[in-house]
Design a protein around this motif. Structure first.
Motif, PDB file in Angstrom:
ATOM      1  N   PRO A 125       5.783  -1.950   7.692  1.00 45.16           N
ATOM      2  CA  PRO A 125       6.095  -1.454   6.359  1.00 45.16           C
ATOM      3  C   PRO A 125       6.807  -0.102   6.380  1.00 45.16           C
ATOM      4  O   PRO A 125       6.702   0.647   7.353  1.00 45.16           O
ATOM      5  CB  PRO A 125       4.711  -1.314   5.718  1.00 45.16           C
ATOM      6  N   THR A 126       7.508   0.167   5.274  1.00 40.95           N
ATOM      7  CA  THR A 126       8.197   1.438   5.132  1.00 40.95           C
ATOM      8  C   THR A 126       8.456   1.699   3.655  1.00 40.95           C
ATOM      9  O   THR A 126       8.262   0.826   2.808  1.00 40.95           O
ATOM     10  CB  THR A 126       9.518   1.436   5.922  1.00 40.95           C
ATOM     11  N   ASN A 178       5.729   7.361   5.408  1.00 42.86           N
ATOM     12  CA  ASN A 178       5.260   6.822   4.141  1.00 42.86           C
ATOM     13  C   ASN A 178       5.505   5.306   4.219  1.00 42.86           C
ATOM     14  O   ASN A 178       6.660   4.892   4.302  1.00 42.86           O
ATOM     15  CB  ASN A 178       6.051   7.429   2.981  1.00 42.86           C
ATOM     16  N   PRO A 179       4.441   4.477   4.302  1.00 38.12           N
ATOM     17  CA  PRO A 179       3.077   4.748   3.840  1.00 38.12           C
ATOM     18  C   PRO A 179       2.039   5.009   4.931  1.00 38.12           C
ATOM     19  O   PRO A 179       0.896   5.330   4.603  1.00 38.12           O
ATOM     20  CB  PRO A 179       2.720   3.440   3.135  1.00 38.12           C
ATOM     21  N   ALA A 327      -3.199   8.110   2.242  1.00 42.30           N
ATOM     22  CA  ALA A 327      -4.046   7.448   3.228  1.00 42.30           C
ATOM     23  C   ALA A 327      -3.642   5.984   3.264  1.00 42.30           C
ATOM     24  O   ALA A 327      -3.397   5.369   2.211  1.00 42.30           O
ATOM     25  CB  ALA A 327      -5.520   7.593   2.855  1.00 42.30           C
ATOM     26  N   TRP A 328      -3.547   5.429   4.466  1.00 46.99           N
ATOM     27  CA  TRP A 328      -3.205   4.016   4.669  1.00 46.99           C
ATOM     28  C   TRP A 328      -4.513   3.305   4.968  1.00 46.99           C
ATOM     29  O   TRP A 328      -5.046   3.393   6.063  1.00 46.99           O
ATOM     30  CB  TRP A 328      -2.207   3.907   5.801  1.00 46.99           C
ATOM     31  N   TYR A 364       4.632  -6.757   6.337  1.00 47.58           N
ATOM     32  CA  TYR A 364       3.701  -6.353   7.394  1.00 47.58           C
ATOM     33  C   TYR A 364       2.731  -5.262   6.924  1.00 47.58           C
ATOM     34  O   TYR A 364       1.904  -4.797   7.697  1.00 47.58           O
ATOM     35  CB  TYR A 364       4.478  -5.909   8.636  1.00 47.58           C
ATOM     36  N   GLY A 365       2.831  -4.902   5.661  1.00 46.95           N
ATOM     37  CA  GLY A 365       1.846  -4.016   5.060  1.00 46.95           C
ATOM     38  C   GLY A 365       0.633  -4.765   4.528  1.00 46.95           C
ATOM     39  O   GLY A 365      -0.304  -4.143   4.000  1.00 46.95           O
ATOM     40  N   GLU A 366       0.657  -6.093   4.639  1.00 45.79           N
ATOM     41  CA  GLU A 366      -0.492  -6.885   4.194  1.00 45.79           C
ATOM     42  C   GLU A 366      -1.748  -6.445   4.949  1.00 45.79           C
ATOM     43  O   GLU A 366      -1.718  -6.119   6.130  1.00 45.79           O
ATOM     44  CB  GLU A 366      -0.228  -8.371   4.435  1.00 45.79           C
TER      45      GLU A 366
END
Length: 424
Positions: A125-126, A178-179, A327-328, A364-366
Motif C-alpha cells: 500500500p501507499t 504513509n500509511p 498508526a498502521w 495489499y493494505g488488506e
C-alpha cells in the motif's frame, strides 16, 4: 453525454467514500464521531507564522498574481532548510520549485514526465496520489507489494524491472511512509540510487513526514544526501505536518534540474502559485524558530503513546509507529476474515470511531486500518472506551452483520444475492 470520460474511467470508486458517507450520516444524526480517518492535522499553526500572514496581507501589492515557481525568498529559505537539516546544497533558481502542497506537485510531475503506457513502480500500500497521479495521465502502475525498506524491497524492484514491458521509467519512494510509518536509512537510499542508475530509473521521493519522528528514531534522511542522487531524483516536502499548515497548501519539489524544469513548465500553464502572503508566511516558517517543530512532534508522540496504551487495554493491539502521524493497525483477529472495509464500517456503526481501511491505500493494505493521530489525548481515551465495548460485543455484532449480509449462492448459476452489509 452517455459515455464516461476517458480519464474518469481509469479511476476506480474511492474506497474510503463508504466510511466517509457513513461518518457524515452519523454526525447528521447527532452522534459524536471520533475521527481518526483523515490525515488532517488539527493543531493551530504557530503564532509567528500566522502573524506574518496577517502583516503581509495588509499590503495590497501582495494581492496580485504570484509566481508559480515560488517567490525568490521562499526558494532560498527552502535551500537553507535542506542545507541545515540534511547537509544538501540546492540551487534555488534551478533545483527548487514551490508547489501547492506535495500532492499537487506529485500529480503535476506525473503529467510532466509520463507518456501513455509508461510503467511506474509504486509500493503497495501507499498514499493514493503516488499511483493515481500517473494513472490519470495514462501511465501503467507496476504494484510492488513490499513497503518496508531493505533487501526484500530491492529484490522486488529488480523483479519489477525484469518482468515489466516496457521497462519502467520511475520508482516512487515514501519514507517515512504513509500509511505504514516505515522509515528508511541512508544505507538503503544508497542502494536504491545505485539500482536506479544501473536501470535508468527516475526516483521520486515523498518526504512529507521528514519532521514527524519519535524518540528512539533517528531523524529521517533525505534521498538527496546520497552523492549523485540529484542526477536522477526529485524529492517532495510539505509544510502541512511540519508546521501544522495543512490548509495553507505549501510544499516543494527539489532535486534534478531537468525534472524541476519539467514541473515548472507544466505549472506555468496551470497556476500562478500560492497566494503571496502565504508564501511570505511560509518563508517565515522555514527561517524562523524551530522549537515549534519539536512542540508539534511532542504532541504527536503523546497521542501515539496514549493510543497504543489505551487501545491495548481495550483489546486492540496497535504497534507504536516510529514516525508519521499515523498508526498502521492490524485488524483484531475476530474481524480479519471479514476484511478492513467491513471492520472500519462496523467500528463506525457500533463504536462511533472512524478509521481508514487499509484497502484504500492499495489491495495489499488488506488486513489493516490506518489510525490518524488527529484527536487529542482525551478523545483518544474516549475512543478506546468505545472500542472496549465494541470488542466485548464483537460476537453479537458479527452475528448481526452475517445475518444482514444474507449471501445466498444459487445452485448451478453461481449468482449471489447480497444484502446491505455485503455490499460495503
Amino acid at each position: 453525454m452517455d459515455e464516461e470520460f476517458y480519464r474518469i474511467k481509469r479511476l476506480p470508486p474511492y474506497v474510503l467514500d463508504v466510511v466517509n458517507r457513513l461518518r457524515s450520516k452519523k454526525r447528521a444524526e447527532g452522534c459524536d464521531v471520533i475521527d481518526f480517518g483523515m490525515g488532517n492535522p488539527d493543531m493551530p499553526t504557530p503564532k509567528h507564522i500566522v502573524d506574518k500572514l496577517v502583516e503581509t496581507v495588509q499590503n495590497p501589492r501582495t494581492h496580485r498574481y504570484s509566481s508559480s515557481r515560488g517567490i525568490p525568498g521562499l526558494r532560498r529559505a527552502q535551500a537553507a532548510y535542506y542545507e541545515r537539516r540534511f547537509g544538501v546544497t540546492l540551487n534555488p533558481e534551478t533545483e527548487i520549485i514551490a508547489t501547492l502542497g506535495s500532492k499537487e506537485g506529485l500529480a503535476n510531475l506525473a503529467q510532466a514526465i509520463t507518456a501513455p503506457g509508461d510503467v511506474i513502480i509504486v509500493p503497495n500500500p501507499t498514499y493514493p496520489i503516488h499511483a493515481f497521479g500517473f494513472i490519470i495521465c495514462g501511465g501503467v502502475i507496476r504494484n510492488m507489494p513490499v513497503v518496508e525498506p531493505g533487501e526484500e524491497f530491492l529484490r522486488a524492484v529488480h523483479r519489477a524491472i525484469k518482468h515489466s514491458v516496457p521497462k519502467p521509467i520511475a520508482l516512487v519512494l515514501n519514507y517515512p511512509s504513509n500509511p505504514t510509518a516505515h522509515v528508511a536509512d541512508l544505507d538503503f537510499y544508497r542502494e536504491v540510487v545505485d539500482l536506479a542508475k544501473k536501470n535508468d530509473l527516475i526516483l521520486i521521493s515523498d518526504l512529507a513526514y521528514s519532521e514527524i519522528y519519535f524518540k528512539g528514531t533517528a531523524p529521517p534522511p533525505s534521498l538527496l544526501q546520497v552523492p549523485g542522487a540529484k542526477d536522477i531524483a526529485v524529492e517532495f516536502t510539505s509544510l502541512s505536518k511540519t508546521f501544522a499548515m495543512p490548509g495553507w497548501r505549501m510544499g516543494f519539489a527539489v532535486g534534478n534540474e531537468k525534472l524541476i524544469s519539467a514541473l515548472t513548465r507544466i505549472k506555468s500553464y496551470l497556476d500562478y502559485g500560492a497566494f503571496t502572503p502565504i508564501q511570505v508566511a511560509a518563508t517565515a516558517a522555514l527561517n524562523g524558530p524551530e522549537d515549534c517543530i519539536q512542540d508539534i512532534r511532542n504532541v504527536y508522540q503523546g497521542r501515539r503513546d496514549v493510543l497504543v496504551e489505551a487501545m491495548g487495554r481495550a483489546g486492540w493491539d496497535i504497534p507504536a509507529p516510529p514516525a508519521t502521524m499515523f498508526a498502521w493497525a492490524p485488524i483484531p483477529e475476530k474481524f480479519r476474515e471479514h476484511g478492513a472495509l467491513t471492520f472500519a464500517t462496523l467500528l463506525l456503526e457500533h463504536a462511533d470511531v472512524a478509521v481508514a481501511p487499509g484497502v484504500g491505500f492499495g489491495e495489499y493494505g488488506e488486513g489493516y486500518v490506518r489510525v490518524g493521530l488527529v484527536e487529542n489525548e482525551q478523545r483518544i481515551r474516549q475512543a478506546a472506551a468505545n472500542v472496549k465495548r465494541f470488542m466485548a460485543n464483537a460476537d453479537s455484532i458479527l452475528a448481526e452483520y452475517e445475518r444482514n449480509t444474507n449471501v445466498v449462492t444459487y445452485a448451478g448459476s453461481g449468482a449471489q444475492e447480497k444484502g446491505r452489509a455485503g455490499q460495503v
